[in-house]
Design a protein around this motif. Structure first.
Motif, PDB file in Angstrom:
ATOM      1  N   VAL A 156     -17.683 -26.347   1.170  1.00  0.00           N
ATOM      2  CA  VAL A 156     -16.251 -26.193   1.100  1.00  0.00           C
ATOM      3  C   VAL A 156     -15.627 -26.676  -0.124  1.00  0.00           C
ATOM      4  O   VAL A 156     -14.913 -26.059  -0.661  1.00  0.00           O
ATOM      5  CB  VAL A 156     -15.519 -26.939   2.279  1.00  0.00           C
ATOM      6  CG1 VAL A 156     -13.959 -26.987   2.154  1.00  0.00           C
ATOM      7  CG2 VAL A 156     -15.958 -26.020   3.541  1.00  0.00           C
ATOM      8  N   SER A 157     -16.086 -27.908  -0.652  1.00  0.00           N
ATOM      9  CA  SER A 157     -15.710 -28.518  -1.670  1.00  0.00           C
ATOM     10  C   SER A 157     -16.323 -28.033  -3.198  1.00  0.00           C
ATOM     11  O   SER A 157     -15.712 -28.371  -4.145  1.00  0.00           O
ATOM     12  CB  SER A 157     -15.835 -30.051  -1.891  1.00  0.00           C
ATOM     13  OG  SER A 157     -17.647 -30.442  -1.698  1.00  0.00           O
ATOM     14  N   GLY A 171     -21.576 -32.968   7.177  1.00  0.00           N
ATOM     15  CA  GLY A 171     -21.512 -33.150   5.616  1.00  0.00           C
ATOM     16  C   GLY A 171     -21.923 -32.009   4.759  1.00  0.00           C
ATOM     17  O   GLY A 171     -21.511 -31.806   3.702  1.00  0.00           O
ATOM     18  N   ILE A 172     -22.904 -30.956   5.404  1.00  0.00           N
ATOM     19  CA  ILE A 172     -23.123 -29.974   4.949  1.00  0.00           C
ATOM     20  C   ILE A 172     -21.902 -29.110   4.682  1.00  0.00           C
ATOM     21  O   ILE A 172     -21.688 -28.274   3.435  1.00  0.00           O
ATOM     22  CB  ILE A 172     -24.224 -29.190   5.654  1.00  0.00           C
ATOM     23  CG1 ILE A 172     -25.448 -29.994   5.755  1.00  0.00           C
ATOM     24  CG2 ILE A 172     -24.646 -27.712   5.334  1.00  0.00           C
ATOM     25  CD1 ILE A 172     -26.606 -29.544   6.829  1.00  0.00           C
ATOM     26  N   ILE A 173     -21.232 -29.074   5.657  1.00  0.00           N
ATOM     27  CA  ILE A 173     -19.856 -28.179   5.627  1.00  0.00           C
ATOM     28  C   ILE A 173     -19.213 -28.624   4.529  1.00  0.00           C
ATOM     29  O   ILE A 173     -18.712 -27.826   3.709  1.00  0.00           O
ATOM     30  CB  ILE A 173     -19.319 -28.316   7.000  1.00  0.00           C
ATOM     31  CG1 ILE A 173     -19.995 -27.589   8.139  1.00  0.00           C
ATOM     32  CG2 ILE A 173     -17.743 -27.372   6.856  1.00  0.00           C
ATOM     33  CD1 ILE A 173     -19.688 -27.636   9.480  1.00  0.00           C
ATOM     34  N   ALA A 229     -14.312 -21.178   6.792  1.00  0.00           N
ATOM     35  CA  ALA A 229     -12.733 -20.794   6.096  1.00  0.00           C
ATOM     36  C   ALA A 229     -12.203 -20.002   7.290  1.00  0.00           C
ATOM     37  O   ALA A 229     -11.092 -20.342   7.340  1.00  0.00           O
ATOM     38  CB  ALA A 229     -13.030 -20.029   5.031  1.00  0.00           C
ATOM     39  N   CYS A 230     -12.788 -19.248   8.138  1.00  0.00           N
ATOM     40  CA  CYS A 230     -12.170 -18.484   9.257  1.00  0.00           C
ATOM     41  C   CYS A 230     -11.716 -19.432  10.350  1.00  0.00           C
ATOM     42  O   CYS A 230     -10.772 -19.195  10.722  1.00  0.00           O
ATOM     43  CB  CYS A 230     -13.331 -17.520   9.631  1.00  0.00           C
ATOM     44  SG  CYS A 230     -13.612 -16.089   8.949  1.00  0.00           S
ATOM     45  N   VAL A 231     -12.367 -20.282  10.647  1.00  0.00           N
ATOM     46  CA  VAL A 231     -12.156 -21.396  11.513  1.00  0.00           C
ATOM     47  C   VAL A 231     -11.119 -22.218  11.465  1.00  0.00           C
ATOM     48  O   VAL A 231     -10.007 -22.372  12.192  1.00  0.00           O
ATOM     49  CB  VAL A 231     -13.371 -22.118  12.006  1.00  0.00           C
ATOM     50  CG1 VAL A 231     -13.190 -23.339  13.072  1.00  0.00           C
ATOM     51  CG2 VAL A 231     -14.673 -21.610  12.668  1.00  0.00           C
TER      52      VAL A 231
END
Length: 661
Positions: A79-80, A73-75, A99-101
């Motif tokens: 991201v959003s 949820g943190i990610i 973003a890299c992954v």
């Protein structure tokens, strides 16, 4: 996930409450007297279906999945949003790393990227000296280890106030237990099909890859034959072997040891600890020119395997397919879940800090601290009852308890490695592979900073969001991260008996490790120092052998439990039940709650493949055995449930086992 968990919690609460009222005898199904594990967990386990993506289910895994979802949820929030975060902040690192992954185009373009020159140095080595130098450079910069040159910096077992260099043993890939097991050869065959496929993806022809896989298997079988087994690795009398640099040169006659230590940046130490001397001797014998190509292939595959999850899609899928086949998983989590997991793994302390801010209760911490104090006090009483120990030894044991350090929740100071780890975004030339290497480099630099300094006993080796607990013999400490302080292990609304069977039993288990077959060899300061008399050591070994023999009788899936491999954990389980029962006394209602909650906490489901993996490698007995074997050796269990001689749980009094009874 959370909806399913709520249902299971309700089922579990009913079980414990009904058990406390003595009403479960009215229901059909397993009798408590015949199979207590099934008696308590039958309804729960019937409601759990392993998903195609899972090899194993238990409460540790369930709570770990929930913590991971919270981190997901943190990610997703980061991201959003359209924000730009300060360089070096946890938010910036998480957002840019994800973003890299998730940028598969970049991962395909990067391939092995910054790792490729190091692999080329191994592949292009013209002799053993160049090969070892290439390995040392790779290990010295990033910590990669395959055959020789790997090391670890941790507390010196004979002087826990200082750090020492431990020379690591070889990477045995699928592991000694699988390579030598009678029931595991089909998995070994499968594994070397994977080795071949990885080498083909690396660029070898089918024929070349097959020849290389065959040569790697020959080397691995030879290495494994000279490698310590799992139970031996826990014995400091076997693994603590101090060498000077000159003595290391005598051990590794086919290596320029001085040059290797300088390249690794660990030269100048007064001692180097070799944990597996037999394997080191074998490795040295293999470091000859006629083995050069096979050794290069071995190290090449180890690096490919270590980096596969962070590489392009082909490498990732091969690695995932192998793991799934090994554990009996039939379906992938999917790209997004895999990406989030990799992000969390590379930034553990950044996520840990955020987890604590959201999910940790100081009130619960204080409650658990009081429980720990009570358990430590009761364990002193248990120790004083041991007539086979001299008074001086009992005093020493009690002193060890009194000096035991307790860590709960999270560290007072976050590890320096958290801030040392910086993430370079794709827009600045970063990639998943480059950030992986940055993370590995931070680990190496952080370790080297510690070498030569005094040990900081306030350091944590486990993150707050980890659902686990442990005892560290070299710090003489028990550690309980924040994430384990929740239901079903701990719930402030539970009865005292239930909480003693939950987190209380886990606490007592970890305390018991201070006196298990390995922990008992360390003193109150965390030093490897045999403080028992010879007669006491002989009695300890006799009692230990009775535990080994006792557990050797248990069978799962037609495979016998390995009582020797699981000895330390079995001693801790048996010691825990003695301590908790001693606290409760003759309160049968509290005992019933305690037995029920402890059993409920160990409920688990496994694929057949994963259970075979556990039986082959795990130092813990299977969960069902951890319950039934322990309770069958607990006299109070017989009194509460009126267990008789013909019942399935019955063990004759003279055959019941335990060090601390």
């Amino acid at each position: 996930m959370k909806k399913k968990l709520l249902v299971w919690f309700l089922v579990g609460s009913s079980v414990v409450q009904l058990a406390g009222c003595g009403l479960l005898d009215q229901f059909k199904g397993p009798r408590a007297q015949d199979d207590y594990y099934e008696y308590i967990n039958e309804d729960l386990l019937e409601n759990i279906e392993l998903q195609a993506t899972d090899a194993h289910w238990d409460w540790f895994g369930e709570l770990t999945a929930i913590a991971a979802e919270e981190m997901d949820g943190i990610i997703e929030d980061l991201v959003s949003d359209d924000k730009t975060y300060e360089r070096g902040s946890s938010e910036q690192k998480i957002k840019d790393l994800y973003a890299c992954v998730s940028d598969m185009t970049n991962r395909e373009q990067t391939g092995l990227g910054p790792l490729k020159p190091h692999m080329d140095s191994i592949r292009n080595a013209q002799n053993i000296e160049e090969y070892v130098d290439a390995l040392a450079k790779l290990s010295g910069e990033f910590g990669f280890s395959s055959i020789v040159g790997g090391y670890n910096i941790m507390q010196d077992k004979t002087d826990s106030s200082r750090y020492a260099v431990y020379m690591m043993y070889a990477d045995t890939l699928i592991g000694k237990e699988y390579m030598e097991g009678e029931d595991t050869q089909e998995y070994v065959t499968m594994y070397f099909d994977y080795v071949k496929a990885m080498l083909v993806e690396f660029g070898m022809s089918e024929e070349e890859a097959q020849q290389s896989a065959d040569s790697i298997e020959v080397l691995l079988r030879d290495i494994c034959a000279s490698t310590l087994n799992t139970e031996q690795l826990y014995d400091p009398s076997i693994t603590y072997n101090a060498y000077t640099a000159e003595e290391l040169q005598q051990l590794y006659t086919n290596v320029n040891v001085d040059q290797m230590l300088k390249t690794l940046r660990i030269d100048g130490q007064d001692r180097y600890i070799v944990m597996d001397v037999g394997q080191a001797e074998k490795i040295n014998s293999l470091l000859v020119e006629e083995n050069l190509e096979a050794l290069k292939d071995y190290s090449t595959f180890v690096m490919l395997n270590d980096a596969a999850e962070y590489g392009n899609e082909a490498f990732f899928r091969l690695h995932e397919k192998m793991e799934h086949a090994l554990y009996g998983i039939t379906e992938s989590w999917g790209d997004k879940k895999n990406w989030m997991q990799l992000t969390q793994e590379l930034l553990p302390w950044d996520f840990g800090m955020m987890y604590v801010e959201e999910h940790f209760s100081e009130e619960d911490k204080e409650d658990v601290e009081r429980m720990i104090a009570r358990i430590l006090e009761e364990y002193e009483t248990v120790l004083w009852k041991q007539e086979w120990m001299s008074e001086a030894t009992r005093e020493k044991a009690v002193c060890k308890l009194e000096m035991m350090q307790v860590k709960i929740g999270y560290p007072e100071q976050w590890p320096e490695a958290k801030d040392m780890m910086q993430v370079t975004p794709v827009s600045e030339g970063g990639s998943l592979m480059s950030n992986l290497l940055a993370s590995m480099k931070v680990s190496v630099e952080y370790s080297l900073q510690q070498l030569g300094g005094s040990v900081d006993r306030t350091d944590w080796d486990i993150t707050p969001q980890t659902v686990n607990a442990y005892y560290d013999p070299m710090n003489n400490e028990i550690v309980f991260p924040a994430a384990i302080l929740q239901a079903p292990f701990y719930d402030h609304e539970n009865s005292e008996g239930a909480n003693l069977g939950g987190i209380g039993y886990i606490i007592a288990h970890e305390v018991s490790h201070a006196f298990d077959s390995s922990g008992a060899l360390y003193d109150e300061y965390g030093n490897y120092n045999v403080w028992w008399t010879q007669e006491e050591m002989e009695e300890y070994k006799r009692l230990s052998q009775s535990i080994i023999d006792y557990y050797n009788q248990y069978e799962i899936m037609g495979v016998m439990v390995n009582g020797e491999r699981t000895l330390g954990e079995n001693i801790a389980d048996l010691g825990a039940i003695t301590c908790i029962v001693s606290i409760i006394g003759d309160d049968k209602e509290a005992l019933t709650d305690m037995f029920g909650q402890m059993t409920y906490n160990w409920a688990s489901q496994d694929t057949a493949e994963y259970m075979l993996y556990l039986l082959s490698t795990d130092t813990h007995s299977p969960n069902k055995v951890r319950v039934n074997a322990v309770l069958s050796s607990c006299d109070e269990f017989y009194e509460v449930y009126k267990v008789k001689e013909k019942d399935g749980m019955y063990v004759a009094p003279e055959d019941r086992v335990g060090i601390w009874r």
